[in-house]
Write a protein that holds these residues in place. Sequence first.
Motif, PDB file in Angstrom:
ATOM      1  N   ASP A  19      -5.856  -0.096  -8.070  1.00 59.44           N
ATOM      2  CA  ASP A  19      -4.757   0.426  -7.356  1.00 59.44           C
ATOM      3  C   ASP A  19      -4.697   1.973  -6.822  1.00 59.44           C
ATOM      4  OD1 ASP A  19      -3.640  -2.120  -8.156  1.00 59.44           O
ATOM      5  OD2 ASP A  19      -2.911  -1.271  -9.922  1.00 59.44           O
ATOM      6  N   ILE A  20      -4.607   1.847  -5.583  1.00 61.47           N
ATOM      7  CA  ILE A  20      -4.777   3.101  -4.705  1.00 61.47           C
ATOM      8  C   ILE A  20      -3.289   3.319  -4.154  1.00 61.47           C
ATOM      9  CG2 ILE A  20      -5.839   4.229  -2.801  1.00 61.47           C
ATOM     10  CD1 ILE A  20      -7.743   3.134  -4.760  1.00 61.47           C
ATOM     11  N   PHE A  21      -2.779   4.464  -4.440  1.00 62.56           N
ATOM     12  CA  PHE A  21      -1.349   5.143  -4.144  1.00 62.56           C
ATOM     13  C   PHE A  21      -1.497   6.286  -3.261  1.00 62.56           C
ATOM     14  CE2 PHE A  21      -0.912   2.467  -8.270  1.00 62.56           C
ATOM     15  CZ  PHE A  21       0.258   1.853  -8.059  1.00 62.56           C
ATOM     16  N   GLU A  22      -0.624   6.543  -2.626  1.00 65.45           N
ATOM     17  CA  GLU A  22      -0.644   7.817  -1.916  1.00 65.45           C
ATOM     18  C   GLU A  22      -0.267   8.823  -2.807  1.00 65.45           C
ATOM     19  OE1 GLU A  22       1.331  10.189   2.068  1.00 65.45           O
ATOM     20  OE2 GLU A  22       1.751   8.172   1.827  1.00 65.45           O
ATOM     21  N   ALA A  95      -6.911  -2.413  -4.281  1.00 66.24           N
ATOM     22  CA  ALA A  95      -5.477  -2.850  -3.759  1.00 66.24           C
ATOM     23  C   ALA A  95      -4.664  -1.373  -3.353  1.00 66.24           C
ATOM     24  CB  ALA A  95      -4.728  -3.486  -4.709  1.00 66.24           C
ATOM     25  N   VAL A  96      -4.551  -1.184  -2.005  1.00 65.97           N
ATOM     26  CA  VAL A  96      -3.551  -0.165  -1.745  1.00 65.97           C
ATOM     27  C   VAL A  96      -2.304  -0.588  -1.666  1.00 65.97           C
ATOM     28  CG1 VAL A  96      -3.353   1.507   0.403  1.00 65.97           C
ATOM     29  CG2 VAL A  96      -5.410   0.586   0.002  1.00 65.97           C
ATOM     30  N   ALA A  97      -1.522   0.367  -2.570  1.00 63.56           N
ATOM     31  CA  ALA A  97      -0.097  -0.036  -3.005  1.00 63.56           C
ATOM     32  C   ALA A  97       0.885   0.708  -2.247  1.00 63.56           C
ATOM     33  CB  ALA A  97       0.142   0.133  -4.552  1.00 63.56           C
ATOM     34  N   THR A 106       4.027  -3.460  -2.882  1.00 64.16           N
ATOM     35  CA  THR A 106       3.242  -4.370  -1.949  1.00 64.16           C
ATOM     36  C   THR A 106       1.981  -3.922  -1.676  1.00 64.16           C
ATOM     37  OG1 THR A 106       4.173  -3.430   0.153  1.00 64.16           O
ATOM     38  CG2 THR A 106       5.504  -5.333  -0.899  1.00 64.16           C
ATOM     39  N   TYR A 107       0.941  -4.631  -1.448  1.00 65.69           N
ATOM     40  CA  TYR A 107      -0.588  -4.463  -1.626  1.00 65.69           C
ATOM     41  C   TYR A 107      -1.149  -4.898  -0.489  1.00 65.69           C
ATOM     42  CZ  TYR A 107       0.291  -3.545  -6.491  1.00 65.69           C
ATOM     43  OH  TYR A 107       0.737  -3.228  -7.851  1.00 65.69           O
TER      44      TYR A 107
END
Length: 329
Positions: A19-22, A95-97, A106-107
């Motif tokens: 899971d990729i978050f900014e 998955a970029v969240a 949302t992804y």
Amino acid sequence: MARPGSPGSVDVLGECVADIFEDHARSGPDGLALRALPGGGPANTAVALARLGTPTRFLGRISDDAFGALFRARLRASGVDLSASVATSEPSTLAVADLDATGQATYTFYADGAADWQWTGSELATTRNEASVCLHTGSLALIRRPGGSRVEEHLAEAREHATVSIDPNVRPLLVAPSAYRARLPHWCALADVLRLSEDDCALLVPDTGLDEACDTWHAAGARLVVITLGGKGALVSLDGTRVTVTAPPVTVADTVGAGDSFTAGLLHRLAALGHLGGRLDGLTLDDAADACAFAARVAALTCSVPGANPPWADGPALRLSDGRPGGGR
């Protein structure tokens, strides 16, 4: 069937996802800083089960890339047995969240050719474990090709000795809802426990009430259907008899992994009460509701912290309050 108070072991089959978050604090006009957290619905469920104290094996195809190392570290640190997982050179799923103001995620997925969907029949055959009381799966590993059909075949074999639990975890950005609809009757014929979210139901049966949907899935074979309703709790349907359990109030950090933690809490409690290991023959609606009330607590605690970070059994909020196995309400 496991004895009450003896949780038995649970196998969880499925994907790991980064899971990729900014990272807003480090982002700026010169670049976007990202933070990768280990996730994936089945992996999250395995982590939560192990942290609750259920002996848990994770059956996954885990990449040898940097994300795969992250997945292994998290699973092992949570007490998950990785002896039946497959090491592979194919890339990890990303998955970029994007989180909205309420913490809902949302992804955008990067999944083509990823390790998670490439199961072979021979790989799955080596994971067979007649000592486990339950095999849980679902999400993308059950629907993505080529591995999904082989996972279905594996469930049919595992059903001979274990309770089967399925969470469709519909991901319409990767797989059309029509594909889930086409497979769902077959999954119900394999599953003893079917756990869906209210959002899943909106995609799978958009013009059908939840009671009618439950009855359809019971008729197809699933004995226990649980539909999670977010902050409103969960609808519990056992062979068509239903009750709604409430969710405890919580200050939400985000909802990442909440449904996966609910599933873990449900299976942990059912195992502790001695109901896993067969076709749920001795399960009562009261025990099903008890298990879902415990599961709602586990999910709420997961929502109270950022990311898919489910609670540990020895945490103060999950310590026994009524002397029953698996935690009190």
